[in-house]
Design a protein around this motif. Structure first.
Motif, PDB file in Angstrom:
ATOM      1  N   GLY A  45       0.808  -1.207   0.000  1.00  0.00           N
ATOM      2  CA  GLY A  45       0.000   0.000   0.000  1.00  0.00           C
ATOM      3  C   GLY A  45       0.843   1.259   0.000  1.00  0.00           C
ATOM      4  N   TRP A 104      -3.730   4.174   0.407  1.00  0.00           N
ATOM      5  CA  TRP A 104      -4.445   3.131  -0.314  1.00  0.00           C
ATOM      6  C   TRP A 104      -3.764   1.804  -0.022  1.00  0.00           C
ATOM      7  CZ3 TRP A 104      -0.748   1.108  -3.438  1.00  0.00           C
ATOM      8  CH2 TRP A 104       0.077   1.929  -4.209  1.00  0.00           C
ATOM      9  N   THR A 105      -4.500   0.729  -0.223  1.00  0.00           N
ATOM     10  CA  THR A 105      -3.930  -0.613  -0.105  1.00  0.00           C
ATOM     11  C   THR A 105      -4.232  -1.377  -1.374  1.00  0.00           C
ATOM     12  OG1 THR A 105      -5.902  -1.400   1.037  1.00  0.00           O
ATOM     13  CG2 THR A 105      -4.038  -0.749   2.409  1.00  0.00           C
ATOM     14  N   PRO A 128      -5.383  -4.499  -3.666  1.00  0.00           N
ATOM     15  CA  PRO A 128      -6.547  -5.383  -3.462  1.00  0.00           C
ATOM     16  C   PRO A 128      -6.243  -6.624  -2.633  1.00  0.00           C
ATOM     17  CG  PRO A 128      -6.467  -4.620  -5.732  1.00  0.00           C
ATOM     18  CD  PRO A 128      -5.195  -4.142  -5.075  1.00  0.00           C
ATOM     19  N   ARG A 176      -6.194  -5.885   1.353  1.00  0.00           N
ATOM     20  CA  ARG A 176      -7.319  -5.255   2.050  1.00  0.00           C
ATOM     21  C   ARG A 176      -7.922  -6.191   3.100  1.00  0.00           C
ATOM     22  NH1 ARG A 176      -9.219  -2.913  -3.596  1.00  0.00           N
ATOM     23  NH2 ARG A 176      -7.652  -1.270  -3.692  1.00  0.00           N
ATOM     24  N   ALA A 209      -4.063  -0.517   6.367  1.00  0.00           N
ATOM     25  CA  ALA A 209      -4.258   0.934   6.294  1.00  0.00           C
ATOM     26  C   ALA A 209      -4.268   1.550   7.684  1.00  0.00           C
ATOM     27  CB  ALA A 209      -5.545   1.262   5.536  1.00  0.00           C
ATOM     28  N   ALA A 225     -15.222   2.162   4.185  1.00  0.00           N
ATOM     29  CA  ALA A 225     -13.980   1.607   4.730  1.00  0.00           C
ATOM     30  C   ALA A 225     -13.075   2.712   5.261  1.00  0.00           C
ATOM     31  CB  ALA A 225     -13.254   0.785   3.667  1.00  0.00           C
ATOM     32  N   SER A 226     -12.973   3.828   4.541  1.00  0.00           N
ATOM     33  CA  SER A 226     -12.135   4.928   5.011  1.00  0.00           C
ATOM     34  C   SER A 226     -12.706   5.559   6.278  1.00  0.00           C
ATOM     35  CB  SER A 226     -11.970   5.991   3.926  1.00  0.00           C
ATOM     36  OG  SER A 226     -10.952   5.601   3.037  1.00  0.00           O
TER      37      SER A 226
END
Length: 193
Positions: A92, A111-112, A114, A117, A122, A152-153
Motif C-alpha cells: 500500500g 491506499w492498499t 486489493p 485489504r 491501512a 472503509a475509510s
C-alpha cells in the motif's frame, strides 16, 4: 508585520532524509524506482482510481509519479511512503499532502492493494504516519477526508484517532460526479506554539 510566527520553521522536514517508519507488522519506506511496476498496477485498480481520482497509463508515468513524491519531500509540501509487509513486499501507500508548516497541518491519504485489504494494513500505516507527524515533525493538526460513500475509510479514520468533524458538501469531483466528503481530524496533544 505578521502577528504570528510560523508554527514550524522551513527545514523542519527536509533537513533530514525521509525516514523509514515502523508499525506493528509493517514498515513504511520511501518509494524507489524499483517500485514503478507496483505503482502502475495499483493505479489500474478500480477502487484506487475511484477514491483517488487518478489512473497511471504506463511505467514511464509511474516513474514520474514516484519522482514527484520524492520532490514533495524536498519542498516540504508532502511525504509519501511505500507500505511494506513483513517480507518487504509493497502492500500500500501512506502519505501526507498539503503540508503547511506555517499553520502546522497536513492531510493524510492512503491506499492498499486489493490483495492486502481487510488485514488492518491501512490502520497500521495511518497510525504510524500520525505518530511520526506529531512526535517527530511536530505538526499540530492532521485531517483525513474521504467520500461519504467510502465506508472503509470512515472506519479507518475512527480506528486511528481521527474524530469526525463534519461533511463538506459537493467538495470533490470524482469520475462519477461530485462527492460529499467526510472531514476527520486528529490534533496533537503537544502544547501549541
Amino acid at each position: 508585520m505578521a502577528l504570528i510566527s510560523p508554527f514550524l520553521p522551513p527545514g523542519t522536514i527536509n533537513n533530514v532524509p525521509q525516514p523509514v517508519l515502523t508499525a506493528k507488522t509493517l514498515s513504511l519506506r520511501p518509494w524507489t524506482a524499483g517500485d514503478t511496476p507496483v505503482v502502475f498496477a495499483a493505479h489500474k485498480d478500480p477502487a484506487i482510481a475511484l477514491w483517488h481520482r487518478r489512473r497511471i497509463e504506463g511505467l514511464e508515468e509511474s516513474q514520474a509519479v514516484i519522482a514527484q513524491w520524492a520532490g514533495q519531500w524536498e519542498k516540504e509540501s508532502g511525504a509519501s511512503w511505500a507500505v511494506c509487509d513483513g517480507k518487504g513486499l509493497v502492500v500500500g501507500r501512506a502519505a501526507l499532502s498539503r503540508i503547511n508548516l506555517f499553520e502546522g497541518d497536513g492531510e493524510v491519504g492512503y491506499w492498499t492493494l486489493p490483495t492486502a485489504r481487510g488485514r488492518g494494513i491501512a490502520s497500521q500505516a495511518v497510525t504510524a504516519l500520525r505518530e511520526w507527524a506529531f512526535d517527530a515533525v511536530g505538526l499540530k493538526r492532521l485531517q483525513l477526508t474521504h467520500s461519504t460513500r467510502n465506508k472503509a475509510s470512515c472506519r479507518i479514520a475512527a480506528k486511528t484517532g481521527f474524530a469526525f468533524e463534519g461533511i463538506k458538501r459537493s467538495a470533490l469531483r470524482h469520475e462519477d460526479g461530485w462527492h460529499d466528503m467526510h472531514l476527520h481530524a486528529a490534533v496533537s496533544a503537544t502544547p501549541s506554539g
